[in-house]
Design a protein around this motif. Sequence first.
Motif, PDB file in Angstrom:
ATOM      1  N   UNK A  82      77.831 -72.735  -5.139  1.00  0.00           N
ATOM      2  CA  UNK A  82      77.166 -73.975  -5.775  1.00  0.00           C
ATOM      3  C   UNK A  82      75.484 -74.235  -5.204  1.00  0.00           C
ATOM      4  N   UNK A 135      81.609 -85.539 -12.154  1.00  0.00           N
ATOM      5  CA  UNK A 135      83.166 -86.181 -11.089  1.00  0.00           C
ATOM      6  C   UNK A 135      83.425 -87.096 -10.358  1.00  0.00           C
ATOM      7  N   UNK A 175      87.969 -69.384  -4.411  1.00  0.00           N
ATOM      8  CA  UNK A 175      87.764 -70.919  -5.347  1.00  0.00           C
ATOM      9  C   UNK A 175      87.199 -71.796  -4.790  1.00  0.00           C
ATOM     10  N   UNK A 176      86.374 -72.547  -5.474  1.00  0.00           N
ATOM     11  CA  UNK A 176      85.343 -73.499  -5.254  1.00  0.00           C
ATOM     12  C   UNK A 176      86.326 -75.276  -4.967  1.00  0.00           C
ATOM     13  N   UNK A 177      85.907 -75.921  -4.662  1.00  0.00           N
ATOM     14  CA  UNK A 177      86.141 -76.949  -3.653  1.00  0.00           C
ATOM     15  C   UNK A 177      86.185 -78.095  -5.032  1.00  0.00           C
ATOM     16  N   UNK A 178      85.699 -77.666  -5.516  1.00  0.00           N
ATOM     17  CA  UNK A 178      85.562 -78.816  -6.953  1.00  0.00           C
ATOM     18  C   UNK A 178      84.618 -78.189  -8.773  1.00  0.00           C
ATOM     19  N   UNK A 218      84.743 -87.008  -5.530  1.00  0.00           N
ATOM     20  CA  UNK A 218      85.214 -86.489  -6.710  1.00  0.00           C
ATOM     21  C   UNK A 218      86.831 -85.702  -6.066  1.00  0.00           C
ATOM     22  N   UNK A 219      86.884 -85.304  -4.694  1.00  0.00           N
ATOM     23  CA  UNK A 219      87.315 -85.229  -4.214  1.00  0.00           C
ATOM     24  C   UNK A 219      88.747 -85.966  -2.704  1.00  0.00           C
ATOM     25  N   UNK A 260      90.038 -75.968   1.830  1.00  0.00           N
ATOM     26  CA  UNK A 260      89.507 -74.952   0.419  1.00  0.00           C
ATOM     27  C   UNK A 260      88.571 -73.796   1.041  1.00  0.00           C
ATOM     28  N   UNK A 261      89.610 -72.836  -0.145  1.00  0.00           N
ATOM     29  CA  UNK A 261      88.537 -71.744  -0.190  1.00  0.00           C
ATOM     30  C   UNK A 261      86.915 -71.303  -0.084  1.00  0.00           C
ATOM     31  N   UNK A 262      86.186 -72.195  -0.218  1.00  0.00           N
ATOM     32  CA  UNK A 262      85.147 -72.257  -0.371  1.00  0.00           C
ATOM     33  C   UNK A 262      84.366 -72.586   1.276  1.00  0.00           C
ATOM     34  N   UNK A 267      94.691 -75.853  -2.158  1.00  0.00           N
ATOM     35  CA  UNK A 267      94.401 -75.976  -3.289  1.00  0.00           C
ATOM     36  C   UNK A 267      93.919 -77.398  -3.681  1.00  0.00           C
TER      37      UNK A 267
END
Lengths: 352, 386
Positions: free
Chosen positions: B357, B201, A349-352, B149-150, B96-98, B123
């Motif tokens: 990304x 975001x 899963x991606x962070x954002x 964003x986070x 986080x996963x990535x 998550x």
Amino acid sequence: MSASNTAAKPRLKGKTITLAHGAGGKAMRDLINDVFVDGFANETLAALEDQARISLDSLNALGGTLAMTTDSYVVDPLFFPGGDIGKLAVAGTVNDLAVGGAVPLYLTCGMIIEEGFAVDDLRRIVASMKATADAAGVKIVTGDTKVVHKGAADKLFINTAGVGVIPHGIDIRTQRARAGDVVIINGYVGDHGAAIADARGDMALESHIETDCCALNGLIAAMLDVCPDIHCLRDATRGGIATVLNEFADASDTCIRIREEALPVRAEVRGLSELLGLDPLYLANEGKLVAIVPADASAKVLSAMQAHPAGEHSAIIGHVVEAPHGSVILETGFGGERIVDMLVGEQLPRIC
Amino acid sequence: MKYVDEFRDPKAARRLIDEIAVLLDRIPAAKQRPLQIMEFCGGHTHTIFRYGIEQMLPGRIELVHGPGCPVCVLPMGRVDDCVALAERPDVIFATFGDAMRVPGSKKSLLQAKADGADIRMVYSPLDALELARRNPDRQVIFFGLGFETTMPSTALTVLQAQRENRDNFSLFCNHITTVPTIKAILDSPDMQLDGFLAPGHVSMVVGEGPFEFVADTYKKPIVITGFEPLDIVQSLWMVIRQLAEGRCEVENQYARVVPKQGNPAGLDAIHQVFELREFFEWRGLGSIDHSGVKMRDAFARFDAERKFAVPNLKIADPKSCQCGEVLKGVIRPWECKVFGGTCTPETPLGALMVSSEGACAAYYNFGNLPELLAKRNDKQRHEASA
């Protein structure tokens, strides 16, 4: 299940599996008789010899090529919406035979059970295996049981091997995709991967997604009835349909072009994928196959698939062209196109 | 899907692309060379590749994929620190996963997990706090990373941990900020960008104001952009329209989500918990002043860097990588010497090959690899013979 005792009365005591149930003695015999022999219920297994005995004449009558396969199932959680590890272990191996054009006949069942596993859960899984095998017309004829120390395995692992026969005249191979062929799928993609993600409880979704886990041999038989010359066929399990399409393109040195708009994806699966930054093309399936068929047979294959319960949402999703060789191209619904490559590692899963 | 399919309408995209072509004819620079427009955010990069947007555009536009993937720009030394923390026997390391696959100098978190470290994929930072509640005898460290964003969710989680007086939860803070990085790119002497798509975001939190310097000081158009494919195409049209009309302003294409003033509650949480670091190192770009945040002294007990010993070594990026030049738009990802050879998504050497990304990974996964490598080799042969 290599204990030799013909007593068939249920005598298994206790609510959990202990190391004694794998030690080869009385407790193991009781487990085998009570849970497996009674659960799988067929004469070949009930004979409790060290091997299943199958007449060659009965195999020869079906065709000229023996097909064998094996797979191990280690899914977590063991029970998930629409299925469980037992259903998966039977349907998965039946499908591995059927996608080669084989008529699946017999399965083996190897169980590796973690000490402390609940007997009721084991019974439930065996019942599920039996129901799936009956529906697929196969028998579980021999097996093996091991119990390992707590922590040495994650609850329960199942290995199933399968034997089937490929009839004369069937030649389904990944190398046979040709320019002009049509690519067909038997319904919504990604349901199993999404169901497992949902069942793990990580996302607390409002709508629940069920696995697509099912045996596909009946559907494949219906397809072969109308077109014995199916070129390629594979079930799209781990790695999803992207992986299968790449395997076809690579083995046949062709290019497969698919259209995003034609690809059946449930709204719930799309939603979950959007949320996590996953791609349904790479999500696992357990009841989906991708077929490559000659263009002139595609309409009747599609109709036959749509008439079968395992294929009512079947769709033509693309076609095969010459070049670029060994590649898969997705025409996006937005009007662009992109390469669909094999997955690197697992989808995260991606962070954002 | 309601509220989604509307933003993926190919006919609307085609109309905008036709209008872009008309506008380009009015821009003198576009007749000399392709206009370079940078999308800063990794989420935009992902959308561009996933929907094949780049090939739909006129050839007179080149998209430059900026450093806005927090996973990609994480320096090797920080990954080594993560691994060192995760390998402590008393620690559950939540991430986080990535971030799992990002290579450190010796191993990634994925490899450390295989070697026995207790690493859990979560998550949200609140999941990590829940892990701390359920495991009172273990120390739970959350690997906080990402841009503004986070940042609010991490800050709010730290504030919650403080309210609960939880002594087994801490944060390994690797949050970074957008504005100093955009400024560093604009200050680069070989910079040749014509306009920007600003991260949607991030803007949702910080608002429009922080991007005004791009238009005011550097005279470049910048458009705050959403993440659907039509958002991207419309924003490109807005940037090109500004260039055609000789304007440079901050425009907000993502107004359905981004308020002009941002999110005051989110900003307040950020300011309560974090303060700027003097320096923060970026993979591929080196150290950028004030581009990262650290926890304020008042939250020292929740700061993994102060609570545990971390090696804190600086590990140089591999010399063969040309990530910095790619990030600044000086070369295209596939022009890098190691792209697709020693640097692949399976064995990433450089920052941009790490996450889906990252620009290089996007070209590798979604582009026509044999064609790109052939173009790169032709270019190298041409340069060698020149």
